[in-house]
Write a protein that holds these residues in place. Sequence first.
Motif, PDB file in Angstrom:
ATOM      1  N   ALA A 121       7.234   3.870   2.276  1.00  0.00           N
ATOM      2  CA  ALA A 121       6.282   4.798   1.658  1.00  0.00           C
ATOM      3  C   ALA A 121       4.891   4.698   2.260  1.00  0.00           C
ATOM      4  O   ALA A 121       3.886   4.874   1.567  1.00  0.00           O
ATOM      5  CB  ALA A 121       6.225   4.578   0.142  1.00  0.00           C
TER       6      ALA A 121
ATOM      7  N   ASN B 152       6.135   8.837  -3.043  1.00  0.00           N
ATOM      8  CA  ASN B 152       6.739   9.836  -2.147  1.00  0.00           C
ATOM      9  C   ASN B 152       5.745  10.062  -1.013  1.00  0.00           C
ATOM     10  O   ASN B 152       4.663  10.620  -1.221  1.00  0.00           O
ATOM     11  CB  ASN B 152       6.999  11.153  -2.865  1.00  0.00           C
ATOM     12  CG  ASN B 152       8.046  11.038  -3.949  1.00  0.00           C
ATOM     13  OD1 ASN B 152       7.770  11.315  -5.109  1.00  0.00           O
ATOM     14  ND2 ASN B 152       9.255  10.643  -3.604  1.00  0.00           N
ATOM     15  N   LEU B 153       6.090   9.623   0.175  1.00  0.00           N
ATOM     16  CA  LEU B 153       5.167   9.710   1.298  1.00  0.00           C
ATOM     17  C   LEU B 153       4.747  11.151   1.570  1.00  0.00           C
ATOM     18  O   LEU B 153       3.598  11.408   1.961  1.00  0.00           O
ATOM     19  CB  LEU B 153       5.794   9.095   2.544  1.00  0.00           C
ATOM     20  CG  LEU B 153       4.945   9.116   3.815  1.00  0.00           C
ATOM     21  CD1 LEU B 153       3.619   8.405   3.605  1.00  0.00           C
ATOM     22  CD2 LEU B 153       5.720   8.485   4.969  1.00  0.00           C
TER      23      LEU B 153
ATOM     24  N   THR C 196      10.838   9.588   0.910  1.00  0.00           N
ATOM     25  CA  THR C 196       9.636  10.200   1.480  1.00  0.00           C
ATOM     26  C   THR C 196       9.515  11.690   1.187  1.00  0.00           C
ATOM     27  O   THR C 196       8.434  12.261   1.327  1.00  0.00           O
ATOM     28  CB  THR C 196       9.623  10.033   3.008  1.00  0.00           C
ATOM     29  OG1 THR C 196      10.762  10.727   3.552  1.00  0.00           O
ATOM     30  CG2 THR C 196       9.664   8.574   3.423  1.00  0.00           C
TER      31      THR C 196
END
Length: 453
Positions: free
Chosen positions: A76, A125-126, A173
Motif C-alpha cells: 500500500a 487502497n493505494l 491497491t
Amino acid sequence: MSATIILDIGKTNAKLVLLDDAGAVLAEQRSPNTIVREGLYPHHDTERIWEWMLEGMRAFARQAQVSAIVPVTHGATAALVDDEGLVLPVLDYEYALPVSQQAHYAVERPPYSATHSPMLPAGLNLGRQLVWQSQAFPKQFRRARHILMYPQYWAWRLCGVAASEVTSLGCHTDLWQPARKQYSSLVERMGWNRLFPSLRPAWTPLHTIKPELALRTGLPAGCRIICGIHDSNASLLRHLTATPQPAVLSTGTWVIAAAPGMPLDGLREQSDMLANSNAFGEAVPCMRFMGGREFAELAGSDAEPCGIADLQTLIGQATMALPSFAGASGPFAARTGSIDGPLPANSKQRYALATLYCVLMSDYCLDALGVNADGADIAIEGSFTGNQWFGPLLAALRPQQTVYNTDDSSGTACGGWMLHHWGRSPSTSKHVAQALMLAGWEEYKQRWLNVLL
C-alpha cells in the motif's frame, strides 16, 4: 564469503539482513520505521532510512563479499519520482485522507469483482492515495515520470533502473486485476499507464549498484540489485513449490492468512478478504487483521511472556478480548475493541490475553478462507514464531491439520534470499507445533464466536 543483503522495510521496523549462500543469517541491523508528521502530509522518512541503510551496508561490506541486494517492503505504498528523485513525499497509508474525497473515490474505484481489493480506510487502497495526490498536488504530480511501488523505489535508488512488479501492484491497491493479470480500469481512466514502468519478475536483476554508492559503501561494483517483492509474498514464496501447498500465516504488524490454490469466489469484501498476487502473478485468496499492532495494544509496553497457568487462568475465568484494537481493517473493523470478563491481573496475563486473541483471530481467518476443508498444513511465518504458545494453541483448535513454525522469525528475509538464488531452497527447517490441550479452550473459542457472530 559470498552473501546477500535483504533490505526489509516493514510498517513498524526496517531491517538489513546479511545472509550467506546457504541462507543462514550472518548479521542483522534494525531501525524504527518512523513517520514524519510535518510537511504536506504524514510520510515515510525515506532519507533517514537511506542514510541508515547505506551505513549498514558499509558495515556488512566488511564482513562478506556482497553479490546482491534485495528490497522487500510492506504494501500500500508507492513513490512518485522524476529523474532527480521524489516529487512528493511517500505517503503513510495510515493517514486519514480527507472525508470529502471518500465519496468521489467510491465512484472512481473499480468494482470488487474485478480487483478483489476491498474498500479500506485511510490510504490502505493505494489507488485512493494516488487519486488524492493527483488532485491535491497537481503540479507536483504532473512532474512525475514514474509511479514506483515501494520495493522498486529502493531498487531504483540503488541502481537507477525503474521497474514494476506484480506482488505490490496486486496488494489491495485497486490498480490491478489479479485474476486477469492486468491493470484495472482505474489506471486506464486516470491515464497512468505511461507512469508505471515495465513489469519485471521479482527475481530479476535490474542492474548493478551505482558506482558512487559502491564507493561509499565499499560494496563490489558488480553487486546486483534485484527487483524486489512485497513482504507477505516474500514469506509465501518458499511454500509455493510444496505439494500440496500449505496455508500460510505471515505475522508481523499485519497477520495475513493466505490460502494458495483456493478459489476466489468465496471472498467477501465486507470481511476484508482479498486476492493478492504471488511472485508468479497468480491470485491468492487472503484475509488479514493488524495482529502485531493489536497484540502490542493488548499486551502493553511492559509485556513479558506468559506461562501455561496464565493462559489457563484466563480461559477458566472467561476473560476474552473482542476485536478490534487497531481500527484500520480486518473482519471486525467496525467494532471497537473491548475486554469481556475479569481484567488481566498482571503483565503476564496481558501477554496471555493478547496471545489467545491473536490465535482466535487467525483461526477465524483460516476458517473464512475455507482452509479447513482440505486439511492443508498451516505454516506460521514471522514474528509470532517467537511466541511459544501461538502455534500450539492454534494446533489444538485444528486437529485435522499440521501446524508448524518455520525457523526464520522473518520469512521476508528467506523470501528475499530466494529471489537472488532462484530455484534454490534455503537451509531452513520447520518445527511442528504440538497441540496445547488446555481445559475449556474449545468452549472458550465458541463463546468468543457467539459474542461476535
